[in-house]
Write an enzyme that holds these catalytic residues in place. Structure first.
Site, PDB file in Angstrom:
ATOM      1  N   VAL A   1      -0.399 -10.609   0.773  1.00 34.30           N
ATOM      2  CA  VAL A   1       0.986 -10.934   0.392  1.00 34.30           C
ATOM      3  C   VAL A   1       1.964  -9.949   1.045  1.00 34.30           C
ATOM      4  O   VAL A   1       3.098 -10.318   1.402  1.00 34.30           O
ATOM      5  CB  VAL A   1       1.131 -10.954  -1.147  1.00 34.30           C
ATOM      6  CG1 VAL A   1       0.996  -9.574  -1.763  1.00 34.30           C
ATOM      7  CG2 VAL A   1       2.434 -11.609  -1.564  1.00 34.30           C
ATOM      8  N   ASP A   2       1.510  -8.722   1.277  1.00 31.80           N
ATOM      9  CA  ASP A   2       2.351  -7.706   1.943  1.00 31.80           C
ATOM     10  C   ASP A   2       2.749  -8.203   3.334  1.00 31.80           C
ATOM     11  O   ASP A   2       3.927  -8.194   3.723  1.00 31.80           O
ATOM     12  CB  ASP A   2       1.530  -6.413   2.037  1.00 31.80           C
ATOM     13  CG  ASP A   2       2.375  -5.191   2.367  1.00 31.80           C
ATOM     14  OD1 ASP A   2       1.789  -4.123   2.582  1.00 31.80           O
ATOM     15  OD2 ASP A   2       3.615  -5.313   2.416  1.00 31.80           O
TER      16      ASP A   2
ATOM     17  N   TYR B   1      -7.825  -5.292  -2.658  1.00 38.10           N
ATOM     18  CA  TYR B   1      -8.177  -4.166  -3.550  1.00 38.10           C
ATOM     19  C   TYR B   1      -9.252  -4.527  -4.562  1.00 38.10           C
ATOM     20  O   TYR B   1      -9.644  -3.709  -5.386  1.00 38.10           O
ATOM     21  CB  TYR B   1      -6.927  -3.617  -4.220  1.00 38.10           C
ATOM     22  CG  TYR B   1      -6.052  -2.761  -3.297  1.00 38.10           C
ATOM     23  CD1 TYR B   1      -6.403  -2.556  -1.967  1.00 38.10           C
ATOM     24  CD2 TYR B   1      -4.887  -2.163  -3.750  1.00 38.10           C
ATOM     25  CE1 TYR B   1      -5.625  -1.794  -1.123  1.00 38.10           C
ATOM     26  CE2 TYR B   1      -4.093  -1.380  -2.919  1.00 38.10           C
ATOM     27  CZ  TYR B   1      -4.475  -1.189  -1.604  1.00 38.10           C
ATOM     28  OH  TYR B   1      -3.705  -0.418  -0.766  1.00 38.10           O
TER      29      TYR B   1
ATOM     30  N   ASN C   1       0.868  -1.181   0.000  1.00 41.24           N
ATOM     31  CA  ASN C   1       0.000   0.000   0.000  1.00 41.24           C
ATOM     32  C   ASN C   1       0.899   1.223   0.000  1.00 41.24           C
ATOM     33  O   ASN C   1       2.108   1.121   0.182  1.00 41.24           O
ATOM     34  CB  ASN C   1      -0.966  -0.003   1.202  1.00 41.24           C
ATOM     35  CG  ASN C   1      -0.232   0.021   2.518  1.00 41.24           C
ATOM     36  OD1 ASN C   1       0.527   0.948   2.808  1.00 41.24           O
ATOM     37  ND2 ASN C   1      -0.410  -1.019   3.307  1.00 41.24           N
TER      38      ASN C   1
HETATM   39  N1  APR Z   1       2.126 -15.573  -2.006  1.00 37.53           N
HETATM   40  C1  APR Z   1       1.523 -15.235  -3.184  1.00 37.53           C
HETATM   41  N2  APR Z   1       0.346 -14.601  -3.254  1.00 37.53           N
HETATM   42  C2  APR Z   1      -0.252 -14.302  -2.083  1.00 37.53           C
HETATM   43  C3  APR Z   1       0.306 -14.593  -0.823  1.00 37.53           C
HETATM   44  C4  APR Z   1       1.548 -15.264  -0.816  1.00 37.53           C
HETATM   45  N3  APR Z   1       2.169 -15.597   0.325  1.00 37.53           N
HETATM   46  N4  APR Z   1      -0.558 -14.152   0.145  1.00 37.53           N
HETATM   47  C5  APR Z   1      -1.618 -13.614  -0.494  1.00 37.53           C
HETATM   48  N5  APR Z   1      -1.450 -13.707  -1.834  1.00 37.53           N
HETATM   49  C6  APR Z   1      -2.345 -13.291  -2.915  1.00 37.53           C
HETATM   50  C7  APR Z   1      -3.795 -13.096  -2.577  1.00 37.53           C
HETATM   51  O1  APR Z   1      -4.447 -14.361  -2.434  1.00 37.53           O
HETATM   52  C8  APR Z   1      -4.236 -12.344  -3.815  1.00 37.53           C
HETATM   53  O2  APR Z   1      -4.483 -13.253  -4.874  1.00 37.53           O
HETATM   54  O3  APR Z   1      -1.940 -12.023  -3.390  1.00 37.53           O
HETATM   55  C9  APR Z   1      -3.002 -11.490  -4.170  1.00 37.53           C
HETATM   56  C10 APR Z   1      -3.139 -10.013  -3.841  1.00 37.53           C
HETATM   57  O4  APR Z   1      -3.932  -9.864  -2.677  1.00 37.53           O
HETATM   58  P1  APR Z   1      -3.521  -8.816  -1.507  1.00 37.53           P
HETATM   59  O5  APR Z   1      -2.312  -9.315  -0.821  1.00 37.53           O
HETATM   60  O6  APR Z   1      -4.765  -8.568  -0.700  1.00 37.53           O
HETATM   61  O7  APR Z   1      -3.085  -7.505  -2.296  1.00 37.53           O
HETATM   62  P2  APR Z   1      -3.986  -6.364  -2.982  1.00 37.53           P
HETATM   63  O8  APR Z   1      -5.300  -6.861  -3.447  1.00 37.53           O
HETATM   64  O9  APR Z   1      -3.060  -5.717  -3.971  1.00 37.53           O
HETATM   65  O10 APR Z   1      -4.269  -5.357  -1.779  1.00 37.53           O
HETATM   66  C11 APR Z   1      -3.168  -4.635  -1.255  1.00 37.53           C
HETATM   67  O11 APR Z   1      -3.710  -5.276   0.984  1.00 37.53           O
HETATM   68  O12 APR Z   1      -2.251  -6.434   2.316  1.00 37.53           O
HETATM   69  C12 APR Z   1      -2.737  -5.178   2.041  1.00 37.53           C
HETATM   70  O13 APR Z   1      -0.925  -3.698   2.566  1.00 37.53           O
HETATM   71  C13 APR Z   1      -1.668  -4.268   1.510  1.00 37.53           C
HETATM   72  O14 APR Z   1      -3.078  -2.349   1.625  1.00 37.53           O
HETATM   73  C14 APR Z   1      -2.494  -3.279   0.734  1.00 37.53           C
HETATM   74  C15 APR Z   1      -3.577  -4.156   0.125  1.00 37.53           C
END
Ligand code: APR
Length: 184
Positions: free
Chosen positions: A35-36, A123, A26
């Site tokens: 994933v963050d 998101y 973010n």
């Molecule tokens: N490895 C690979 N992919 C992953 C992992 C992992 N360990 N953990 C989660 N994912 C996948 C999720 O299942 C999804 O398909 O990553 C993809 C993106 O999801 P999010 O992590 O929620 O990211 P995003 O939709 O871009 O939202 C970003 O979420 O975690 C917060 O700080 C981040 O505010 C930001 C927002």
């Protein structure tokens, strides 16, 4: 061939043995869930310290840090767009995420790069459209760059994995290429 350097796997991106993994961050860069959160947990606290020093990242932009305890040497943090229905430039911002992340990978000498499915979790970006943008943008980048050896899409769940596989197959179809075509 650009497309032979693209792969889609199911797994946990924090375990990938590549030069750089991309984080769906973010704009604060101070960590989060998804994933963050997984990347910060695996990398350890020094990642957050470096992110704090950077101070933030705009949507569609990317910044690079060390990988610390991760197998990857670098983490490229990019901030995907929040989905608001598609009328607020979301597609262009998501395209910029992939393009800017790969530009930073090349600038830092990374040869192998792993992406998560940016923006399709918290998101709420529809994964069918997001995966088409991801595959198309990466393929276009690789068609004019020969330093990156592999781009790996690491999908955490089967629904996402199927969407990226479908997007890759469709993309190859538009190029008139079967999936495992032998290079001419
Ligand atoms: N490895 C690979 N992919 C992953 C992992 C992992 N360990 N953990 C989660 N994912 C996948 C999720 O299942 C999804 O398909 O990553 C993809 C993106 O999801 P999010 O992590 O929620 O990211 P995003 O939709 O871009 O939202 C970003 O979420 O975690 C917060 O700080 C981040 O505010 C930001 C927002």
């Amino acid at each position: 061939m650009a497309n032979e350097r693209i792969s889609v796997v199911q797994g946990d991106i924090t375990l990938e043995r590549v030069d750089a993994i991309v984080n769906a961050a973010n704009s604060s860069l101070l960590g989060g869930g998804g994933v963050d959160g997984a990347i910060h947990r695996a990398a350890g606290p020094k990642l957050l310290t470096e992110c704090r020093r950077i101070g933030g990242c705009d949507t569609g932009e990317a910044v690079v840090t060390g990988g610390y305890r991760l197998p990857a040497k670098w983490v490229i943090h990019t901030v995907g767009p929040v989905w608001h229905g598609g009328g607020l430039g979301e597609a262009e911002l998501l395209t910029n995420c992939y393009r800017n992340a790969l530009r930073l990978a090349v600038e830092n000498g990374a040869r192998t790069v792993a992406f998560p499915s940016i923006s399709t979790g918290a998101y709420r970006y529809p994964v069918d459209e997001a995966s088409r943008i991801a595959i198309r943008t990466v393929s276009e980048f690789l068609s004019v760059d020969d330093t990156i050896e592999e781009v790996r899409f690491v999908c955490f769940d089967t629904h996402t994995y199927s969407a990226y596989q479908r997007a890759l197959e469709e993309h190859l179809g538009t190029q008139g290429l079967p999936r495992n075509s032998a290079s001419p």
